[in-house]
Design a protein around this motif. Structure first.
Motif, short mmCIF file in Angstrom:
data_model
loop_
_atom_site.label_atom_id
_atom_site.label_comp_id
_atom_site.label_asym_id
_atom_site.label_seq_id
_atom_site.Cartn_x
_atom_site.Cartn_y
_atom_site.Cartn_z
N LEU A 1 11.90 3.05 -3.44
CA LEU A 1 11.86 1.32 -4.32
C LEU A 1 11.26 2.13 -5.54
O LEU A 1 11.84 2.15 -6.63
CB LEU A 1 11.22 0.61 -3.33
CG LEU A 1 11.87 -0.47 -3.03
CD1 LEU A 1 10.47 -1.45 -1.77
CD2 LEU A 1 12.67 -1.27 -3.51
N ALA A 2 10.28 2.39 -5.00
CA ALA A 2 9.41 4.42 -6.49
C ALA A 2 10.10 4.84 -6.31
O ALA A 2 9.82 4.72 -8.19
CB ALA A 2 8.18 4.26 -5.20
N GLU A 3 10.93 5.65 -5.97
CA GLU A 3 11.19 6.40 -6.86
C GLU A 3 12.58 5.78 -8.10
O GLU A 3 12.62 6.32 -8.92
CB GLU A 3 12.50 7.46 -5.93
CG GLU A 3 13.18 8.69 -6.47
CD GLU A 3 14.47 9.25 -5.26
OE1 GLU A 3 13.86 8.64 -4.08
OE2 GLU A 3 15.10 9.99 -5.35
N GLU A 4 13.41 4.90 -7.43
CA GLU A 4 14.08 3.65 -8.89
C GLU A 4 13.22 3.39 -9.81
O GLU A 4 13.27 3.49 -10.71
CB GLU A 4 15.24 2.97 -7.53
CG GLU A 4 15.98 3.50 -6.39
CD GLU A 4 17.27 4.48 -7.27
OE1 GLU A 4 17.60 4.41 -8.61
OE2 GLU A 4 17.41 5.38 -6.40
N ALA A 5 12.07 2.99 -8.90
CA ALA A 5 11.56 1.99 -10.41
C ALA A 5 11.11 3.32 -11.40
O ALA A 5 11.20 3.06 -12.37
CB ALA A 5 10.14 1.54 -9.67
N ILE A 6 10.92 4.24 -10.90
CA ILE A 6 10.28 5.53 -12.09
C ILE A 6 11.67 6.36 -12.83
O ILE A 6 11.19 6.10 -13.88
CB ILE A 6 9.35 6.35 -11.33
CG1 ILE A 6 8.37 6.40 -10.39
CG2 ILE A 6 9.49 7.94 -11.89
CD1 ILE A 6 7.36 7.24 -10.03
N LYS A 7 12.74 6.00 -11.73
CA LYS A 7 14.23 6.43 -12.99
C LYS A 7 14.04 5.68 -13.66
O LYS A 7 14.19 5.66 -14.82
CB LYS A 7 15.08 6.39 -11.51
CG LYS A 7 15.26 7.76 -11.19
CD LYS A 7 17.17 7.96 -10.08
CE LYS A 7 16.65 8.31 -9.65
NZ LYS A 7 17.94 8.59 -8.56
N ILE A 8 14.32 4.42 -13.72
CA ILE A 8 14.27 3.35 -14.71
C ILE A 8 13.56 3.48 -15.95
O ILE A 8 13.79 3.30 -17.13
CB ILE A 8 13.96 1.97 -13.84
CG1 ILE A 8 15.31 1.72 -13.15
CG2 ILE A 8 14.30 0.63 -15.01
CD1 ILE A 8 15.43 0.02 -12.48
N ILE A 9 12.24 3.75 -15.63
CA ILE A 9 11.34 4.22 -16.84
C ILE A 9 11.31 5.17 -17.55
O ILE A 9 11.00 5.52 -18.69
CB ILE A 9 9.66 4.05 -15.44
CG1 ILE A 9 9.36 2.67 -14.94
CG2 ILE A 9 8.62 4.21 -16.84
CD1 ILE A 9 7.90 2.55 -14.15
N ALA B 1 0.93 -1.10 -0.26
CA ALA B 1 -0.04 0.07 0.45
C ALA B 1 1.04 1.31 -0.45
O ALA B 1 0.45 2.31 -0.62
CB ALA B 1 -0.70 0.06 1.53
N GLN B 2 1.98 1.45 0.84
CA GLN B 2 2.86 2.35 1.20
C GLN B 2 3.70 2.36 -0.08
O GLN B 2 3.75 3.61 -0.72
CB GLN B 2 4.19 1.88 1.93
CG GLN B 2 4.08 3.41 3.00
CD GLN B 2 5.48 2.92 3.74
OE1 GLN B 2 5.56 1.80 4.33
NE2 GLN B 2 6.41 4.09 4.23
N VAL B 3 3.61 1.68 -1.31
CA VAL B 3 4.57 1.54 -2.61
C VAL B 3 3.57 2.43 -3.29
O VAL B 3 4.03 3.16 -4.10
CB VAL B 3 4.82 -0.33 -3.08
CG1 VAL B 3 5.20 -0.06 -4.29
CG2 VAL B 3 6.59 -0.22 -1.76
N ALA B 4 2.65 1.39 -3.32
CA ALA B 4 1.77 2.10 -4.58
C ALA B 4 1.18 3.79 -3.73
O ALA B 4 1.20 4.84 -4.87
CB ALA B 4 0.08 1.81 -4.20
N LYS B 5 0.83 4.30 -3.06
CA LYS B 5 1.09 5.26 -2.75
C LYS B 5 2.24 6.18 -3.01
O LYS B 5 2.15 7.33 -3.79
CB LYS B 5 1.23 6.19 -0.75
CG LYS B 5 0.96 7.20 -0.71
CD LYS B 5 0.63 6.88 1.24
CE LYS B 5 0.46 8.61 1.14
NZ LYS B 5 0.33 9.51 2.63
#
Lengths: 354, 354
Positions: A302-310, A84-88
Motif C-alpha cells: 500500500l505504501a509503495e503504491e501510494a508513493i508511486k502515485i504521488i 502504525a505499520q503503514v506510517a512506518k
DNA sequence: GTGGTTTTTGCATACGCATGCAAGAACTAA
DNA sequence: TTAGTTCTTGCATGCGTATGCAAAAACCAC
C-alpha cells in the motif's frame, strides 16, 4: 579565554562562501546536483562547509524552489497497528528519496478535520490520507495548487483523489465462502464507521455474496474501528435471540476486540463455538494470543503504491487521479473453523483452495 | 469560456493586499497576533484572504522568524504500540499549540542514525527522541543552535539532553518483590537492547533487589525490544536445565512475545506454571488475550512532560537539561501469580499493598 | 480649532537559497 | 598565436513573510 554563550545562528551559504573564497551562488551550486561547478572549487566549498558544520536550510530552499520535500500524512488511528505499520513503511520509503513525513493525527474517522486544512501552509509536496476523508475545501485547494492527494484504504468519489486499497470486495466474498465451507450458518459482520466506504463495500460484498449463496440474513453491528466500539458491537451480535456463530470484522484490530469479548465475556470456544475473521493481517494477528484468521492487506505494498502515485502526479501534474488495488490473500489461522475439504498445507502455510 | 488549467500558485500576502487595498505588511500584521492593525482594516483583510483562499506560507514565515513550529520526532519502534501511543499523544498536544511533528523513523535502537542528522536542515524547534540515542555531532549542533533535545524512555549521560522516563528502578524492585510474594524462586529477565540504559537500569535494579532479598541468581537474555528477539530470549530462558518460573520483560511488547512462546511452544499455563510481567501498560496489555501484569508507564504523561521541557528550554535558552520521572504503578492482571496476602480490590481494580 | 498623544500604515529591508544572464576563465583546434 | 568553444563564476534578483522606522491618520483634551 572566551567562552561562547547562548545559541548561535547556524552557518549559511554566505558564511561558507566567505571561508572558501567564492560567491554564495557557487556554494549553492556545489550543493545542487548537476549544477555547474569546477571540481576543485566544489571540493574547497565542501570542506569549508564541513568545518563550519553547514547544513542547507530547507525552509529557504523550499521557498526558492517551491518544493519542500515534505509529505503530509494524516492518520486517524495510530493505535491501530495496521496504520502504525503503514506510517512506518511510508516513512522509510520516503526517506530513501530524501523526503520526510509531517504527521497529522486527525480525530475521528470519516469527516474532515479542520486542523488538516493547515496542511497547505506547510507547502507539502503531497498529501497521504489513511482512513480519513478530506473536506471539499481542502480537496479543491490541493487540486488548484497541484498537490496530489492519495487515500489509503478508503475509496473516494471525489475525482481529484487517488486511491490505494486492498481487495475489499474479493476479501469479503472469499471470507463468506470460507465461513460457509466451515459449516457456519448464522453470520454476523462488524463494520467500521458507518461513513466509511471501505467498510461499506466489504459489508455489501459480504452480505450480497452470502445472499447469493443462500444465506439472506446477516446481522450487522458497527465498531467504529475502535477497540471499545468493536467490543460493544460483538456483545450486540451475541446478545441476540439467535446469536451468530461467525463474525467477519472490517479490521484485525476490531477482530481482536471481538475475540476478547467472545472468550472472556461469553465463554465461547474459538473456533469450535464461533469463528472470527478479520482484515489486514497485522503482525499481532499471527501472535498465538490471537491467532487470527484474516484477509491480508499488505501495508508495504500500500505504501509503495501510494508513493508511486504521488511521484507520477508530481512528474505529470495534469494526469488524473488513479485507483489501485493491492492483492491480499486469506490467511488461515486458528480463529476460524477450517473447512474439511480444499485445505492444503504448502511450505508450512495453510491454504484454502476451493 | 475559459477553463483554468494546470496548477496555480497559491495566493500570497501581496495578492491579498492588492484585493484589500492595503500594503503587504498590513496583511502580515493582520495575521500576526498582537500586531498593530485597525479593527476595520483587519476585517477587510481577513475577508479578502478568505475569498482568495489565502494560507500563510509557513516556509516563508519560518525563514523570517527563525521558528518553524515543527518538532522532529525520532522513533525507532513504531510497531511497538507503546511508541505509537507516545507519538499520538505528542502529536495531539503539539497540535493544540499550533505545532506539528516531522517524523523520523530510525533504524535500530541504540546507535545514532546518520539520517537523523538532517533534522537540522528542517530548522525544527526541538527534537524528541524515543528509544534513540543521538550522535555526538548532532547533539553538539543542537546545543550550539539552541535546539532542545528530549529523550523519552532513555537516560542520557550527555549533559545537553533532557530526559523523561518512567520509574525504572522502582518498577523493577516492585516487580521483584511482587514475584517473590507470589512464591517464585527461579527468576529470569528479558532485557531490551544491550546498549539501552533504560533496560540496563531495570536489569540492575531487578537483579540487585532480588539479590538483597536472597535470590542471587537471575537468568538474563536479551530481546532487543523486538518481538522475534524476545521470543528467542524466552526460549533461551526456558531451555535451561533449571528453567525459570517468572520472567520480567523490559517492555510489554516483549512480554507479549514471551507469553506466546511460553504458551504455544512450551505448553505452560500462565500464571500457574510461570509468571510474566512487563513494563509500559500498553492498551493491548489489558486485552484478555494477553491479560498482562505490568508496571505502567503512562504515555500521556511522558508526552506532556516532554513538551513542558521543550517549552521551557525554548523560553529560557540558557537553562540546563532536565530529568523527569513519571510515576507508574504495578497493574495486576492475569499473567502473574497473585500473592496470597496484601492483595486488595478497590473499585474493581486489584492493588498489591505489601 | 489647536497642540499633543496614540494608533495605524507603508516603505524598505532582511531571512537563506536558487537561478537567468553575462562576464570571465579555460580549453580546443588550426 | 588566435579565434572560437565550452566551463565556471559572480551579479542581481526573486521566493513570501516579518519588522524597525518614520510618516500619516486618528483621537484627545482643552
Amino acid at each position: 579565554m572566551k567562552r561562547v554563550k547562548g545559541p548561535q545562528r547556524a552557518p549559511t551559504e554566505t558564511d561558507v562562501a566567505k571561508l572558501a573564497g567564492v560567491s554564495q551562488s557557487a556554494v549553492s551550486r556545489a550543493f545542487t546536483p548537476g549544477a555547474s561547478v569546477a571540481k576543485k572549487t566544489r571540493e574547497r566549498i565542501l570542506e569549508a562547509a564541513k568545518t563550519l558544520g553547514y547544513q542547507t536550510n530547507l525552509m529557504a530552499r523550499s521557498l526558492a524552489t517551491r518544493r519542500s520535500n515534505i509529505v503530509a500524512l494524516a492518520i486517524s488511528n495510530l493505535e491501530n497497528p495496521f496504520y502504525a505499520q503503514v506510517a512506518k513503511e511510508l516513512s522509510e520509503r520516503l526517506r530513501d528519496t530524501g523526503r520526510h513525513i509531517l504527521l497529522f493525527t486527525t480525530s475521528a474517522d470519516g469527516t474532515a478535520d479542520p486542523e488538516l486544512e493547515k496542511v497547505l501552509s506547510y507547502q507539502v509536496d503531497a498529501l497521504i490520507l489513511t482512513a480519513t476523508i478530506p473536506s471539499h475545501g481542502l480537496t479543491a485547494q490541493c487540486q488548484k495548487n497541484g498537490i496530489p492527494i492519495v487515500q489509503i484504504n478508503r475509496e473516494s468519489k471525489i475525482s481529484g483523489i487517488s486511491t490505494v486499497r486492498g481487495e475489499n470486495q474479493r476479501a469479503a466474498e472469499q471470507v463468506a465462502e470460507f465461513l460457509i465451507a466451515g459449516g457456519h450458518k448464522k453470520f454476523g459482520l462488524i463494520g467500521g464507521a458507518k461513513g466509511s466506504n471501505t467498510s461499506q463495500i466489504r459489508q455489501e460484498a459480504f452480505v450480497g455474496h452470502l445472499k447469493i449463496l443462500g444465506f439472506p440474513s446477516v446481522k450487522i453491528a458497527y465498531g467504529d474501528y475502535s477497540f471499545q466500539g468493536a467490543a460493544a458491537a460483538t456483545r450486540q451480535l451475541l446478545d441476540l435471540d439467535n446469536p451468530v456463530d461467525a463474525i467477519f470484522c472490517a479490521s484485525d484490530y476490531m477482530a481482536f476486540a471481538a475475540l476478547d469479548v467472545v472468550k472472556r465475556e461469553f465463554g465461547l470456544r474459538v473456533p469450535e463455538d464461533i469463528s472470527i475473521v478479520g482484515v489486514d493481517d497485522v503482525p499481532e494477528a499471527s501472535h498465538s494470543a490471537y491467532d487470527l484468521t484474516t484477509y491480508s492487506q499488505p501495508a508495504a505494498s500500500l505504501a509503495e503504491e501510494a508513493i508511486k502515485i504521488i511521484d507520477q502526479q508530481i512528474a505529470h501534474p495534469g494526469r488524473r487521479a488513479q485507483r489501485r488495488e493491492v492483492r491480499g490473500q486469506l490467511i488461515l489461522r486458528g480463529s476460524a473453523r477450517l473447512p474439511n475439504h480444499s485445505v492444503f498445507t504448502i511450505a508450512g502455510k495453510k491454504i484454502w483452495q476451493p
